[in-house]
Design a protein around this motif. Structure first.
Motif, PDB file in Angstrom:
ATOM      1  N   MET A   1       0.828  -1.198   0.000  1.00 23.46           N
ATOM      2  CA  MET A   1       0.000   0.000   0.000  1.00 23.46           C
ATOM      3  C   MET A   1       0.869   1.258   0.000  1.00 23.46           C
ATOM      4  SD  MET A   1      -3.046   0.810  -0.242  1.00 23.46           S
ATOM      5  CE  MET A   1      -4.612   1.051   0.448  1.00 23.46           C
ATOM      6  N   ASN A   2       2.018   1.168   0.652  1.00 22.46           N
ATOM      7  CA  ASN A   2       2.909   2.321   0.724  1.00 22.46           C
ATOM      8  C   ASN A   2       3.387   2.748  -0.666  1.00 22.46           C
ATOM      9  OD1 ASN A   2       4.437   4.338   1.939  1.00 22.46           O
ATOM     10  ND2 ASN A   2       6.203   3.010   2.183  1.00 22.46           N
ATOM     11  N   GLU A   3       3.725   1.764  -1.525  1.00 22.38           N
ATOM     12  CA  GLU A   3       4.203   2.123  -2.860  1.00 22.38           C
ATOM     13  C   GLU A   3       3.082   2.734  -3.698  1.00 22.38           C
ATOM     14  OE1 GLU A   3       6.874   0.538  -6.598  1.00 22.38           O
ATOM     15  OE2 GLU A   3       6.525  -0.815  -4.924  1.00 22.38           O
ATOM     16  N   LEU A   4       1.840   2.351  -3.445  1.00 23.08           N
ATOM     17  CA  LEU A   4       0.722   2.968  -4.160  1.00 23.08           C
ATOM     18  C   LEU A   4       0.672   4.464  -3.868  1.00 23.08           C
ATOM     19  CD1 LEU A   4      -2.088   0.294  -3.669  1.00 23.08           C
ATOM     20  CD2 LEU A   4      -0.765   0.765  -5.741  1.00 23.08           C
ATOM     21  N   PHE A   5       0.868   4.835  -2.611  1.00 26.50           N
ATOM     22  CA  PHE A   5       0.867   6.255  -2.261  1.00 26.50           C
ATOM     23  C   PHE A   5       2.112   6.957  -2.790  1.00 26.50           C
ATOM     24  CE2 PHE A   5      -2.134   4.618   0.964  1.00 26.50           C
ATOM     25  CZ  PHE A   5      -3.235   5.364   0.562  1.00 26.50           C
ATOM     26  N   LEU A   6       3.235   6.228  -2.874  1.00 24.05           N
ATOM     27  CA  LEU A   6       4.430   6.796  -3.510  1.00 24.05           C
ATOM     28  C   LEU A   6       4.159   7.086  -4.978  1.00 24.05           C
ATOM     29  CD1 LEU A   6       7.468   4.757  -2.095  1.00 24.05           C
ATOM     30  CD2 LEU A   6       6.970   7.176  -1.750  1.00 24.05           C
ATOM     31  N   LEU A   7       3.502   6.138  -5.658  1.00 23.18           N
ATOM     32  CA  LEU A   7       3.150   6.349  -7.066  1.00 23.18           C
ATOM     33  C   LEU A   7       2.250   7.565  -7.220  1.00 23.18           C
ATOM     34  CD1 LEU A   7       2.505   2.657  -8.149  1.00 23.18           C
ATOM     35  CD2 LEU A   7       4.159   4.206  -9.217  1.00 23.18           C
ATOM     36  N   PHE A   8       1.210   7.650  -6.382  1.00 27.13           N
ATOM     37  CA  PHE A   8       0.305   8.789  -6.447  1.00 27.13           C
ATOM     38  C   PHE A   8       1.072  10.089  -6.199  1.00 27.13           C
ATOM     39  CE2 PHE A   8      -2.504  11.991  -4.720  1.00 27.13           C
ATOM     40  CZ  PHE A   8      -3.591  11.938  -5.577  1.00 27.13           C
ATOM     41  N   GLY A   9       1.877  10.112  -5.151  1.00 27.81           N
ATOM     42  CA  GLY A   9       2.615  11.330  -4.792  1.00 27.81           C
ATOM     43  C   GLY A   9       3.609  11.754  -5.849  1.00 27.81           C
ATOM     44  N   ALA A  10       4.370  10.796  -6.379  1.00 23.11           N
ATOM     45  CA  ALA A  10       5.368  11.130  -7.403  1.00 23.11           C
ATOM     46  C   ALA A  10       4.698  11.677  -8.652  1.00 23.11           C
ATOM     47  CB  ALA A  10       6.205   9.901  -7.739  1.00 23.11           C
ATOM     48  N   PHE A  11       3.634  11.027  -9.082  1.00 18.26           N
ATOM     49  CA  PHE A  11       2.966  11.497 -10.292  1.00 18.26           C
ATOM     50  C   PHE A  11       2.152  12.764 -10.050  1.00 18.26           C
ATOM     51  CE2 PHE A  11       4.233   7.381 -11.888  1.00 18.26           C
ATOM     52  CZ  PHE A  11       4.676   7.735 -13.157  1.00 18.26           C
ATOM     53  N   ALA A  12       1.672  12.960  -8.828  1.00 15.32           N
ATOM     54  CA  ALA A  12       1.009  14.235  -8.503  1.00 15.32           C
ATOM     55  C   ALA A  12       2.023  15.372  -8.564  1.00 15.32           C
ATOM     56  CB  ALA A  12       0.352  14.162  -7.128  1.00 15.32           C
ATOM     57  N   LYS A  13       3.225  15.114  -8.089  1.00 16.43           N
ATOM     58  CA  LYS A  13       4.298  16.116  -8.151  1.00 16.43           C
ATOM     59  C   LYS A  13       4.623  16.449  -9.614  1.00 16.43           C
ATOM     60  CE  LYS A  13       9.116  16.684  -6.692  1.00 16.43           C
ATOM     61  NZ  LYS A  13      10.237  15.989  -6.027  1.00 16.43           N
ATOM     62  N   ILE A  14       4.722  15.408 -10.433  1.00 18.74           N
ATOM     63  CA  ILE A  14       4.995  15.614 -11.857  1.00 18.74           C
ATOM     64  C   ILE A  14       3.866  16.409 -12.490  1.00 18.74           C
ATOM     65  CG2 ILE A  14       5.182  14.416 -14.085  1.00 18.74           C
ATOM     66  CD1 ILE A  14       6.609  12.118 -12.453  1.00 18.74           C
ATOM     67  N   GLY A  15       2.635  16.042 -12.174  1.00 17.67           N
ATOM     68  CA  GLY A  15       1.485  16.739 -12.741  1.00 17.67           C
ATOM     69  C   GLY A  15       1.360  18.172 -12.271  1.00 17.67           C
ATOM     70  N   ALA A  16       1.795  18.441 -11.035  1.00 16.27           N
ATOM     71  CA  ALA A  16       1.643  19.783 -10.471  1.00 16.27           C
ATOM     72  C   ALA A  16       2.742  20.751 -10.903  1.00 16.27           C
ATOM     73  CB  ALA A  16       1.621  19.704  -8.943  1.00 16.27           C
ATOM     74  N   PHE A  17       3.926  20.233 -11.172  1.00 17.79           N
ATOM     75  CA  PHE A  17       5.061  21.126 -11.394  1.00 17.79           C
ATOM     76  C   PHE A  17       5.629  21.109 -12.798  1.00 17.79           C
ATOM     77  CE2 PHE A  17       5.107  20.396  -6.781  1.00 17.79           C
ATOM     78  CZ  PHE A  17       4.918  21.712  -6.382  1.00 17.79           C
ATOM     79  N   THR A  18       4.900  20.541 -13.725  1.00 21.70           N
ATOM     80  CA  THR A  18       5.334  20.635 -15.119  1.00 21.70           C
ATOM     81  C   THR A  18       4.198  21.203 -15.938  1.00 21.70           C
ATOM     82  OG1 THR A  18       4.680  18.329 -15.503  1.00 21.70           O
ATOM     83  CG2 THR A  18       6.994  18.739 -15.012  1.00 21.70           C
ATOM     84  N   PHE A  19       4.556  21.965 -16.931  1.00 25.95           N
ATOM     85  CA  PHE A  19       3.585  22.618 -17.790  1.00 25.95           C
ATOM     86  C   PHE A  19       3.923  22.292 -19.231  1.00 25.95           C
ATOM     87  CE2 PHE A  19       3.958  25.007 -13.928  1.00 25.95           C
ATOM     88  CZ  PHE A  19       2.641  25.261 -13.586  1.00 25.95           C
ATOM     89  N   GLY A  20       2.911  22.253 -20.082  1.00 27.98           N
ATOM     90  CA  GLY A  20       3.151  22.084 -21.503  1.00 27.98           C
ATOM     91  C   GLY A  20       2.896  20.691 -22.022  1.00 27.98           C
ATOM     92  N   GLY A  21       2.346  19.810 -21.217  1.00 23.48           N
ATOM     93  CA  GLY A  21       1.999  18.487 -21.701  1.00 23.48           C
ATOM     94  C   GLY A  21       3.094  17.464 -21.502  1.00 23.48           C
ATOM     95  N   GLY A  22       2.900  16.318 -22.135  1.00 25.57           N
ATOM     96  CA  GLY A  22       3.752  15.157 -21.936  1.00 25.57           C
ATOM     97  C   GLY A  22       5.229  15.376 -22.189  1.00 25.57           C
ATOM     98  N   TYR A  23       5.565  16.036 -23.292  1.00 25.27           N
ATOM     99  CA  TYR A  23       6.973  16.230 -23.609  1.00 25.27           C
ATOM    100  C   TYR A  23       7.667  17.135 -22.596  1.00 25.27           C
ATOM    101  CZ  TYR A  23       5.899  13.904 -27.943  1.00 25.27           C
ATOM    102  OH  TYR A  23       5.504  12.979 -28.852  1.00 25.27           O
ATOM    103  N   ALA A  24       6.969  18.136 -22.133  1.00 25.71           N
ATOM    104  CA  ALA A  24       7.561  19.023 -21.127  1.00 25.71           C
ATOM    105  C   ALA A  24       7.733  18.296 -19.797  1.00 25.71           C
ATOM    106  CB  ALA A  24       6.691  20.264 -20.945  1.00 25.71           C
ATOM    107  N   MET A  25       6.961  17.233 -19.589  1.00 24.58           N
ATOM    108  CA  MET A  25       7.065  16.458 -18.351  1.00 24.58           C
ATOM    109  C   MET A  25       8.250  15.506 -18.361  1.00 24.58           C
ATOM    110  SD  MET A  25       3.208  15.326 -17.464  1.00 24.58           S
ATOM    111  CE  MET A  25       2.088  16.461 -16.667  1.00 24.58           C
TER     112      MET A  25
END
Length: 189
Positions: free
Chosen positions: A1-25
């Motif tokens: 369960m811990n890694e599930l929250f790591l996955l959510f957190g890591a990808f939330a960070k990516i989603g929150a701090f990158t702009f411009g779509g997939g390539y910019a991520m």
């Protein structure tokens, strides 16, 4: 369960701090998924991007789903995908609530112009990193040049260019393997 929250957190960070779509991520995906967590490697991430380009949907979502699934199955795919879209969902809801009031302000227009320039730099950085890993031989350079020319000078859809490049890669590598095997047989005689 811990890694599930790591996955959510890591990808939330990516989603929150990158702009411009997939390539910019891509630079942030590389830092989080390769350097920080070791969930994938450079080659697999590039393959995931290529597959994401050929499949319906957003590249970042497809990448999150793939990596999440690879790590923790269906639950991992759900948590990673939810993580990458959650910040955008919240930000878009906030922006749409206020944008009509502020979109005509010069400071907002200038800020968005600055963000667009930054996104160009992030995409260029991602392209340069990918090029270092991908343009490893003459065949790869020829495929790159052909796809670039087709992309710039025709209206061929992107997914067809990706399929073309994939087929060209298979053909070129198959010919190379065939020649290598043929030379090995001749050398053994």
């Amino acid at each position: 369960m811990n890694e599930l929250f790591l996955l959510f957190g890591a990808f939330a960070k990516i989603g929150a701090f990158t702009f411009g779509g997939g390539y910019a991520m891509l630079p942030m995906l590389q830092r989080e998924c390769i350097d920080h967590y070791g969930w994938t490697d450079e080659e697999e991430l590039m393959d995931c991007f290529a597959i994401g380009q050929c499949t319906p949907g957003v590249i970042a979502v497809n990448t999150a789903t793939y990596i999440g699934y690879k790590r923790k199955g269906i639950a991992g795919a759900i948590f990673a995908t939810a993580g990458v879209v959650f910040p955008s969902l919240i930000i878009i809801m906030i922006i749409t609530a206020f944008i009509q009031n502020f979109s005509d302000l010069p400071v907002v227009q200038h800020a968005l112009a600055g963000v667009r320039v930054c996104v160009c730099v992030l995409v260029l950085d991602a392209v340069m990193r990918l090029a270092k890993k991908s343009l490893v031989d003459a065949a790869a350079v020829v495929i790159f040049a052909a796809v670039m020319c087709l992309s710039l000078f025709t209206d061929i859809p992107t997914f067809l260019l990706v399929i073309f490049a994939g087929i060209a890669g298979v053909v070129v590598k198959s010919i190379g393997e065939h020649r290598k095997n043929k030379d090995a047989v001749k050398g053994g005689e």
